[in-house]
Enzyme design. Structure first.
Site, PDB file in Angstrom:
ATOM      1  N   CYS A 252      -9.967   9.116 -30.504  1.00 28.90           N
ATOM      2  CA  CYS A 252     -11.072   8.902 -31.348  1.00 28.90           C
ATOM      3  C   CYS A 252     -11.354  10.027 -31.994  1.00 28.90           C
ATOM      4  O   CYS A 252     -12.647   9.746 -32.970  1.00 28.90           O
ATOM      5  CB  CYS A 252     -11.668   7.839 -30.720  1.00 28.90           C
ATOM      6  SG  CYS A 252     -11.407   6.556 -30.133  1.00 28.90           S
ATOM      7  N   HIS A 331     -11.849  20.836 -25.673  1.00 29.11           N
ATOM      8  CA  HIS A 331     -10.902  20.217 -24.750  1.00 29.11           C
ATOM      9  C   HIS A 331     -11.166  20.723 -23.023  1.00 29.11           C
ATOM     10  O   HIS A 331     -11.261  21.302 -22.835  1.00 29.11           O
ATOM     11  CB  HIS A 331      -9.585  20.733 -24.643  1.00 29.11           C
ATOM     12  CG  HIS A 331      -8.636  20.157 -24.445  1.00 29.11           C
ATOM     13  ND1 HIS A 331      -8.083  18.915 -23.744  1.00 29.11           N
ATOM     14  CD2 HIS A 331      -7.619  19.391 -26.022  1.00 29.11           C
ATOM     15  CE1 HIS A 331      -7.703  18.371 -24.010  1.00 29.11           C
ATOM     16  NE2 HIS A 331      -6.730  19.279 -25.609  1.00 29.11           N
ATOM     17  N   HIS A 415     -29.262  13.565 -39.632  1.00 22.84           N
ATOM     18  CA  HIS A 415     -28.889  13.004 -39.751  1.00 22.84           C
ATOM     19  C   HIS A 415     -28.024  13.460 -38.545  1.00 22.84           C
ATOM     20  O   HIS A 415     -27.103  13.771 -38.308  1.00 22.84           O
ATOM     21  CB  HIS A 415     -27.986  12.073 -40.575  1.00 22.84           C
ATOM     22  CG  HIS A 415     -29.032  11.500 -41.670  1.00 22.84           C
ATOM     23  ND1 HIS A 415     -29.349  10.980 -41.937  1.00 22.84           N
ATOM     24  CD2 HIS A 415     -29.137  12.568 -42.925  1.00 22.84           C
ATOM     25  CE1 HIS A 415     -30.369  11.361 -43.305  1.00 22.84           C
ATOM     26  NE2 HIS A 415     -30.169  12.546 -43.781  1.00 22.84           N
ATOM     27  N   HIS A 419     -20.118   9.176 -32.470  1.00 23.68           N
ATOM     28  CA  HIS A 419     -18.907   7.748 -32.358  1.00 23.68           C
ATOM     29  C   HIS A 419     -18.544   6.567 -31.689  1.00 23.68           C
ATOM     30  O   HIS A 419     -19.226   6.158 -30.853  1.00 23.68           O
ATOM     31  CB  HIS A 419     -18.360   8.509 -32.001  1.00 23.68           C
ATOM     32  CG  HIS A 419     -16.403   7.859 -31.762  1.00 23.68           C
ATOM     33  ND1 HIS A 419     -15.974   6.688 -31.941  1.00 23.68           N
ATOM     34  CD2 HIS A 419     -15.873   7.344 -30.202  1.00 23.68           C
ATOM     35  CE1 HIS A 419     -14.744   5.753 -31.942  1.00 23.68           C
ATOM     36  NE2 HIS A 419     -14.777   6.381 -30.680  1.00 23.68           N
ATOM     37  N   HIS A 448     -21.633  -2.846 -34.410  1.00 22.33           N
ATOM     38  CA  HIS A 448     -21.817  -4.228 -34.799  1.00 22.33           C
ATOM     39  C   HIS A 448     -20.724  -5.057 -35.458  1.00 22.33           C
ATOM     40  O   HIS A 448     -20.460  -6.019 -35.711  1.00 22.33           O
ATOM     41  CB  HIS A 448     -23.071  -4.650 -35.262  1.00 22.33           C
ATOM     42  CG  HIS A 448     -23.669  -5.927 -35.381  1.00 22.33           C
ATOM     43  ND1 HIS A 448     -23.505  -6.027 -37.040  1.00 22.33           N
ATOM     44  CD2 HIS A 448     -24.788  -6.934 -34.679  1.00 22.33           C
ATOM     45  CE1 HIS A 448     -24.259  -7.701 -36.094  1.00 22.33           C
ATOM     46  NE2 HIS A 448     -24.275  -8.161 -35.065  1.00 22.33           N
ATOM     47  N   ASN A 452     -15.536  -0.321 -32.867  1.00 21.54           N
ATOM     48  CA  ASN A 452     -15.052   0.270 -32.699  1.00 21.54           C
ATOM     49  C   ASN A 452     -13.536   0.393 -33.640  1.00 21.54           C
ATOM     50  O   ASN A 452     -12.350   0.537 -33.736  1.00 21.54           O
ATOM     51  CB  ASN A 452     -14.244   0.821 -31.400  1.00 21.54           C
ATOM     52  CG  ASN A 452     -13.794   2.356 -31.048  1.00 21.54           C
ATOM     53  OD1 ASN A 452     -13.186   2.991 -31.685  1.00 21.54           O
ATOM     54  ND2 ASN A 452     -14.238   2.466 -29.589  1.00 21.54           N
TER      55      ASN A 452
END
Length: 520
Positions: A252, A331, A415, A419, A448, A452
């Site tokens: 993701c 990572h 802002h 994720h 919502h 995802n």
């Protein structure tokens, strides 16, 4: 256990294509009201300290500038003539200094990083017939006859407490009974998402496909031959010398990785455009078994994708929405637990899916800590850096008896695009970074409305902020994503103008309904 409200089961995901997540009971207790007088006083003391330290250099230079102006105002014609004669007698020194200055400026101009502009982006909004309300989702799961009663009940609990609404989308193949997860259906899903986002992007920017010099596509779990990037080249008849890349299996957070790759390529190839396409494919990656840790992605992941147009052309600065400021990548794949916490495998029945470790949230927290430790010094104001450094020194001297100071990232960013991996992911970052509800509103509402959507979720969140009319010139945006491997990646953008939502945006038909209250 966390403290804060009534007990509930919460779910989260944030990994490769199938994502990552955790399921468990979290007991919350009612919070006490804060001491408002103390908190307000502390707020203004901290703001005063922040402004003082941030402008310390300017405040130190003001007296020097005043003294210089006073001295200059007292110079007469004789003094100016004397200065000119002094420069004439030192002509060689003047020439050498000028040559060094010109050489230094030339080297700086030639070697400085070229600015990367985000001209515009587009998020795919699927057609209404692909919506999957709770009841339809559960009915289809039951009618497939692949899940036992325990698995169906587990999915129902996850779905109800996931933070997803009634209007998320699943691919066409999953609406059939039985489902039809074929290669042809997977290609069709990829084409609908990628081409839908790209058609809208080209229409809104008036950029011709032939003008694209760099193409980067990321999709974790669907990597056909020819590749997804080749499908785009074929569809839009892109030029033969295009630099195209196809990133797979990176989870993701791959959207930020794709932006970073495009940024590096734009430093080498002058005067060109780069397109970054981020998506995930669900059709062939739905899990039809009964292993609990592999069922969560079914409940959380939904159809979505984005296309982003980047440019290194100076002429595009006037029409661009944002400028890329920083990309920081972390990572943790060297650690075995982190490497396997989001893992595609087969269960004992031979059914393929993505398994999520119970250690996922702890591993994500460690990756986040490493990422913000690198990001903090380059984005936080000097006032926060000094406070953080001081707390570390005191902690070291007192042998760890002092709680470390948590930097206030609200002073660095206006802002936050976290994720939308699941409710638990957003909850943890809101708590650990001490954010306010409005800072995580875009993430919660994206989860919502769209679920995802993997690596593209951060772009739906940015679109939400724009649709609400909150993006102002000079505002800084922090996009942060987690992915399998395990990775935590951040991108920082600066708004170049008051940004309005693009035509045919993902929130165009629903922004007036949001924000909504998400039931626990």
């Amino acid at each position: 256990m966390d403290q804060g409200g009534p007990a509930r089961v919460s779910a989260a995901a944030g990994g490769g294509g199938g994502g990552g997540g955790q399921v468990g009971v979290r007991i919350h207790q009612a919070r006490r009201l804060p001491d408002f007088l103390q908190s307000v006083n502390l707020k203004y003391v901290k703001l005063g300290y922040h402004y003082l330290i941030s402008n310390l250099l300017t405040l130190c230079f003001i007296p020097l500038i005043i003294v210089t102006l006073i001295e200059a105002s007292q110079m007469d014609l004789h003094d100016l003539r004397h200065l000119w004669l002094h420069l004439q007698y030192n002509l060689v020194s003047v020439i050498i200094c000028s040559a060094v200055l010109v050489f230094g400026l030339t080297v700086y101009i030639m070697t400085r990083p070229r600015p990367v502009y985000l001209v515009d982006y587009s998020c795919y909004r699927p057609p209404d017939h692909l919506k999957a309300p709770y009841q339809r989702f559960m009915d289809h799961s039951r009618l497939t006859n692949d899940f036992d009663d325990s698995s169906l009940e587990f999915q129902r609990k996850i779905l109800e407490r996931s933070g997803l609404g009634e209007e998320t989308y699943v691919p066409e193949a999953m609406h059939h009974i039985p489902p039809r997860p074929s290669m042809a259906a997977a290609r069709e899903e990829a084409e609908q998402v990628m081409y839908g986002a790209l058609d809208n992007l080209f229409a809104s920017t008036n950029v011709k496909p032939k003008d694209i010099g760099i193409l980067v596509v990321n999709c974790s779990l669907f990597n056909p031959t020819p590749s997804l990037s080749a499908m785009i080249v074929n569809k839009y008849k892109l030029r033969g010398n295009i630099r195209s890349f196809n990133l797979g299996g990176m989870g993701c957070s791959a959207g930020v990785i794709a932006v970073d790759l495009a940024k590096d390529l734009l430093q080498i190839h002058r005067n060109t455009y780069a397109v970054v396409v981020s998506t995930e494919n669900i059709t062939q990656n739905w899990y039809f078994g009964n292993k609990k840790s592999m069922l969560i992605p079914n409940c959380l992941f939904r159809v979505g994708g984005s296309a982003v147009l980047l440019s290194n052309k100076s002429v595009d600065r006037r029409r661009a929405k944002y400028r890329l400021v920083h990309v920081v990548r972390t990572h943790r794949g060297a650690d075995d637990k982190a490497f396997r916490c989001v893992y595609q495998e087969q269960d004992d029945k031979g059914k393929t899916g993505v398994s999520l470790s119970k250690d996922l949230m702890a591993i994500a927290g460690g990756a986040l800590k490493t990422n913000i430790t690198t990001l903090g010094p380059i984005v936080l104001p000097i006032s926060e850096q000094l406070l953080f450094f001081s707390s570390l020194v005191v902690k070291k001297l007192l042998n760890g008896d002092v709680k470390p100071y948590i930097p206030d990232f609200k002073l660095a960013f206006d802002h936050f695009c976290i994720h939308a991996g699941g409710r638990a992911v957003i909850d943890e970052l809101e708590k650990n970074l001490q954010l306010l509800p409005i800072h995580v509103e875009a993430s919660r509402m994206t989860l919502h409305r769209f679920g995802n959507t993997s690596s593209s979720s951060i772009w739906y969140e940015l679109a939400y902020t724009e649709a609400k009319g909150r993006m102002r010139k000079g505002n800084r945006v922090w996009q942060i994503a987690f992915g399998s491997g395990f990775k935590c990646n951040s991108a920082v953008w600066e708004a170049l103008r008051n940004v309005k939502p693009s035509h045919n945006g993902p929130w165009e038909d629903s922004i007036d309904k949001y924000p909504v209250k998400v039931v626990s």
